[in-house]
Design a protein around this motif. Structure first.
Motif, PDB file in Angstrom:
ATOM      1  N   ARG A  91      46.761  26.093  36.457  1.00 57.49           N
ATOM      2  CA  ARG A  91      45.518  26.170  35.684  1.00 57.49           C
ATOM      3  C   ARG A  91      45.764  26.577  34.239  1.00 57.49           C
ATOM      4  NH1 ARG A  91      40.487  25.208  38.412  1.00 57.49           N
ATOM      5  NH2 ARG A  91      41.090  24.850  40.552  1.00 57.49           N
ATOM      6  N   LEU A  92      47.050  26.725  33.881  1.00 59.67           N
ATOM      7  CA  LEU A  92      47.450  27.170  32.544  1.00 59.67           C
ATOM      8  C   LEU A  92      46.813  28.508  32.193  1.00 59.67           C
ATOM      9  CD1 LEU A  92      47.257  23.760  30.653  1.00 59.67           C
ATOM     10  CD2 LEU A  92      49.266  24.823  31.721  1.00 59.67           C
ATOM     11  N   LYS A  93      46.788  29.393  33.180  1.00 64.01           N
ATOM     12  CA  LYS A  93      46.214  30.723  32.982  1.00 64.01           C
ATOM     13  C   LYS A  93      47.281  31.776  33.239  1.00 64.01           C
ATOM     14  CE  LYS A  93      41.570  29.486  34.484  1.00 64.01           C
ATOM     15  NZ  LYS A  93      40.675  29.844  33.433  1.00 64.01           N
ATOM     16  N   ARG A  94      47.207  32.813  32.455  1.00 60.99           N
ATOM     17  CA  ARG A  94      48.045  33.986  32.682  1.00 60.99           C
ATOM     18  C   ARG A  94      47.135  35.194  32.676  1.00 60.99           C
ATOM     19  NH1 ARG A  94      53.400  34.827  29.333  1.00 60.99           N
ATOM     20  NH2 ARG A  94      52.860  36.912  29.941  1.00 60.99           N
ATOM     21  N   ALA A  95      47.026  35.838  33.816  1.00 58.50           N
ATOM     22  CA  ALA A  95      46.169  37.015  33.898  1.00 58.50           C
ATOM     23  C   ALA A  95      46.782  38.134  33.073  1.00 58.50           C
ATOM     24  CB  ALA A  95      46.004  37.444  35.345  1.00 58.50           C
ATOM     25  N   LYS A  96      45.940  38.828  32.350  1.00 55.02           N
ATOM     26  CA  LYS A  96      46.413  39.891  31.462  1.00 55.02           C
ATOM     27  C   LYS A  96      46.064  41.278  31.981  1.00 55.02           C
ATOM     28  CE  LYS A  96      47.805  37.123  28.127  1.00 55.02           C
ATOM     29  NZ  LYS A  96      49.168  36.753  28.043  1.00 55.02           N
ATOM     30  N   ASN A  97      45.177  41.339  32.966  1.00 51.45           N
ATOM     31  CA  ASN A  97      44.801  42.648  33.491  1.00 51.45           C
ATOM     32  C   ASN A  97      44.268  42.496  34.915  1.00 51.45           C
ATOM     33  OD1 ASN A  97      41.924  42.057  33.426  1.00 51.45           O
ATOM     34  ND2 ASN A  97      42.024  42.378  31.214  1.00 51.45           N
ATOM     35  N   ASP A  98      43.972  43.618  35.551  1.00 48.71           N
ATOM     36  CA  ASP A  98      43.544  43.612  36.951  1.00 48.71           C
ATOM     37  C   ASP A  98      42.241  42.844  37.161  1.00 48.71           C
ATOM     38  OD1 ASP A  98      45.764  45.164  37.421  1.00 48.71           O
ATOM     39  OD2 ASP A  98      44.669  47.056  37.475  1.00 48.71           O
ATOM     40  N   ARG A  99      41.321  42.946  36.229  1.00 48.89           N
ATOM     41  CA  ARG A  99      40.038  42.237  36.378  1.00 48.89           C
ATOM     42  C   ARG A  99      40.228  40.721  36.318  1.00 48.89           C
ATOM     43  NH1 ARG A  99      38.096  46.979  33.326  1.00 48.89           N
ATOM     44  NH2 ARG A  99      36.883  48.166  34.831  1.00 48.89           N
ATOM     45  N   LEU A 100      41.101  40.274  35.422  1.00 51.27           N
ATOM     46  CA  LEU A 100      41.394  38.842  35.353  1.00 51.27           C
ATOM     47  C   LEU A 100      42.159  38.372  36.590  1.00 51.27           C
ATOM     48  CD1 LEU A 100      42.348  38.435  31.587  1.00 51.27           C
ATOM     49  CD2 LEU A 100      40.238  37.717  32.720  1.00 51.27           C
ATOM     50  N   ASP A 101      43.066  39.220  37.098  1.00 50.11           N
ATOM     51  CA  ASP A 101      43.770  38.892  38.339  1.00 50.11           C
ATOM     52  C   ASP A 101      42.771  38.703  39.476  1.00 50.11           C
ATOM     53  OD1 ASP A 101      46.345  38.919  37.334  1.00 50.11           O
ATOM     54  OD2 ASP A 101      46.748  40.987  37.923  1.00 50.11           O
ATOM     55  N   ALA A 102      41.791  39.598  39.581  1.00 50.06           N
ATOM     56  CA  ALA A 102      40.783  39.505  40.637  1.00 50.06           C
ATOM     57  C   ALA A 102      40.009  38.198  40.530  1.00 50.06           C
ATOM     58  CB  ALA A 102      39.842  40.707  40.587  1.00 50.06           C
ATOM     59  N   ALA A 103      39.664  37.792  39.317  1.00 46.91           N
ATOM     60  CA  ALA A 103      38.936  36.536  39.118  1.00 46.91           C
ATOM     61  C   ALA A 103      39.791  35.342  39.527  1.00 46.91           C
ATOM     62  CB  ALA A 103      38.490  36.411  37.663  1.00 46.91           C
ATOM     63  N   LEU A 104      41.071  35.377  39.206  1.00 52.06           N
ATOM     64  CA  LEU A 104      41.977  34.312  39.603  1.00 52.06           C
ATOM     65  C   LEU A 104      42.109  34.248  41.121  1.00 52.06           C
ATOM     66  CD1 LEU A 104      44.052  32.161  38.519  1.00 52.06           C
ATOM     67  CD2 LEU A 104      45.766  33.932  38.899  1.00 52.06           C
ATOM     68  N   ILE A 105      42.197  35.400  41.766  1.00 54.00           N
ATOM     69  CA  ILE A 105      42.293  35.450  43.230  1.00 54.00           C
ATOM     70  C   ILE A 105      41.025  34.877  43.857  1.00 54.00           C
ATOM     71  CG2 ILE A 105      42.443  36.996  45.232  1.00 54.00           C
ATOM     72  CD1 ILE A 105      44.180  38.857  43.361  1.00 54.00           C
ATOM     73  N   ALA A 106      39.866  35.186  43.290  1.00 45.53           N
ATOM     74  CA  ALA A 106      38.601  34.650  43.808  1.00 45.53           C
ATOM     75  C   ALA A 106      38.574  33.131  43.674  1.00 45.53           C
ATOM     76  CB  ALA A 106      37.416  35.274  43.075  1.00 45.53           C
ATOM     77  N   LEU A 107      39.003  32.615  42.539  1.00 47.27           N
ATOM     78  CA  LEU A 107      39.033  31.171  42.316  1.00 47.27           C
ATOM     79  C   LEU A 107      39.997  30.500  43.296  1.00 47.27           C
ATOM     80  CD1 LEU A 107      38.187  28.686  40.664  1.00 47.27           C
ATOM     81  CD2 LEU A 107      40.001  29.293  39.030  1.00 47.27           C
ATOM     82  N   PHE A 108      41.167  31.089  43.480  1.00 48.15           N
ATOM     83  CA  PHE A 108      42.149  30.526  44.414  1.00 48.15           C
ATOM     84  C   PHE A 108      41.596  30.546  45.840  1.00 48.15           C
ATOM     85  CE2 PHE A 108      45.889  30.989  47.235  1.00 48.15           C
ATOM     86  CZ  PHE A 108      46.481  29.762  46.982  1.00 48.15           C
ATOM     87  N   THR A 109      40.966  31.641  46.219  1.00 51.56           N
ATOM     88  CA  THR A 109      40.380  31.761  47.557  1.00 51.56           C
ATOM     89  C   THR A 109      39.332  30.675  47.775  1.00 51.56           C
ATOM     90  OG1 THR A 109      40.818  34.140  47.573  1.00 51.56           O
ATOM     91  CG2 THR A 109      39.171  33.337  49.131  1.00 51.56           C
ATOM     92  N   ALA A 110      38.522  30.419  46.757  1.00 47.24           N
ATOM     93  CA  ALA A 110      37.499  29.373  46.855  1.00 47.24           C
ATOM     94  C   ALA A 110      38.125  27.987  46.983  1.00 47.24           C
ATOM     95  CB  ALA A 110      36.579  29.426  45.640  1.00 47.24           C
ATOM     96  N   SER A 111      39.306  27.806  46.419  1.00 44.47           N
ATOM     97  CA  SER A 111      39.942  26.480  46.431  1.00 44.47           C
ATOM     98  C   SER A 111      40.602  26.137  47.765  1.00 44.47           C
ATOM     99  CB  SER A 111      40.979  26.391  45.310  1.00 44.47           C
ATOM    100  OG  SER A 111      42.154  27.102  45.653  1.00 44.47           O
ATOM    101  N   LEU A 112      40.812  27.132  48.601  1.00 42.66           N
ATOM    102  CA  LEU A 112      41.502  26.884  49.867  1.00 42.66           C
ATOM    103  C   LEU A 112      40.572  26.223  50.887  1.00 42.66           C
ATOM    104  CD1 LEU A 112      43.384  30.286  50.247  1.00 42.66           C
ATOM    105  CD2 LEU A 112      44.367  28.079  49.600  1.00 42.66           C
ATOM    106  N   GLU A 113      41.067  25.178  51.514  1.00 41.97           N
ATOM    107  CA  GLU A 113      40.279  24.547  52.566  1.00 41.97           C
ATOM    108  C   GLU A 113      40.156  25.472  53.769  1.00 41.97           C
ATOM    109  OE1 GLU A 113      41.304  20.540  53.599  1.00 41.97           O
ATOM    110  OE2 GLU A 113      41.772  20.074  51.506  1.00 41.97           O
ATOM    111  N   GLN A 114      41.241  26.169  54.071  1.00 45.64           N
ATOM    112  CA  GLN A 114      41.250  27.090  55.210  1.00 45.64           C
ATOM    113  C   GLN A 114      42.021  28.343  54.802  1.00 45.64           C
ATOM    114  OE1 GLN A 114      42.551  25.243  58.808  1.00 45.64           O
ATOM    115  NE2 GLN A 114      42.854  27.182  59.856  1.00 45.64           N
ATOM    116  N   LEU A 115      41.479  29.501  55.148  1.00 42.76           N
ATOM    117  CA  LEU A 115      42.168  30.750  54.834  1.00 42.76           C
ATOM    118  C   LEU A 115      43.307  30.984  55.822  1.00 42.76           C
ATOM    119  CD1 LEU A 115      39.338  33.357  54.131  1.00 42.76           C
ATOM    120  CD2 LEU A 115      40.736  32.125  52.484  1.00 42.76           C
ATOM    121  N   PRO A 116      44.442  31.463  55.323  1.00 43.60           N
ATOM    122  CA  PRO A 116      45.489  31.868  56.265  1.00 43.60           C
ATOM    123  C   PRO A 116      45.010  33.100  57.031  1.00 43.60           C
ATOM    124  CG  PRO A 116      46.121  32.371  53.994  1.00 43.60           C
ATOM    125  CD  PRO A 116      44.832  31.623  53.936  1.00 43.60           C
TER     126      PRO A 116
END
Length: 165
Positions: A91-116
């Protein structure tokens, strides 16, 4: 593919706090990483009708959260740091802090067809032991590098004694 009707939470796990971000909404929360903070987290997830939760494996700090979420009603997944790093790069993103990391994790979680699936609780003690061994291996590798690059023989010997210990 991202389902925009599903609210997903991403949790960045820290030693003393949790940062939570929602996707697709912009909801954010930071709580202390203790029983009171976990109660606030539960209320936040309930209030926002979160469908699924993703959090990053964080060198052992995530174990309390894993056990807490395992006991809850919402699907949750412990995501590997490499997965999230490659997702961020794609996504050409680099998280710079914990809040941005959390947002990236939420986006990735939403993109998964099935959760491990979360790991079976019966293996928790073994997993903790394996994490310990992996951390020791990483420390040994680091100290070996220190020894190899030491300019002083005395310092080099100190490092090699530490490796032997």
């Amino acid at each position: 593919m991202t389902d925009n009707s599903m609210i997903c939470a991403g949790i960045d796990v820290g030693k003393s706090h949790l940062d939570i971000a929602l996707h697709p909404s912009k909801g954010r929360l930071r709580v202390t990483y203790d029983p009171d903070g976990l109660k606030v987290l539960d209320a936040f997830l309930q209030e926002h009708d979160v469908s699924r939760i993703g959090f990053e494996a964080s060198g052992g700090y995530e174990w309390r959260l894993l056990a807490h979420l395992r006991a809850g009603k919402r699907p949750a997944a412990r995501l590997q740091p490499a997965q999230l790093r490659f997702f961020a790069k794609s996504r050409l993103k680099r998280a710079k802090n914990d809040r941005l990391d959390a947002a990236l994790i939420a986006l990735f979680t939403a993109s998964l067809e099935q959760l491990p699936a979360l790991p079976d609780a019966r293996f928790d003690k073994l997993a903790v032991e394996l994490t310990y061994l992996e951390q020791i291996e990483q420390q040994i590798a680091l100290v070996k590098t220190f020894a190899e690059t030491a300019l002083s023989e005395a310092i080099k010997r100190r490092h090699l004694r530490e490796v032997a210990r």
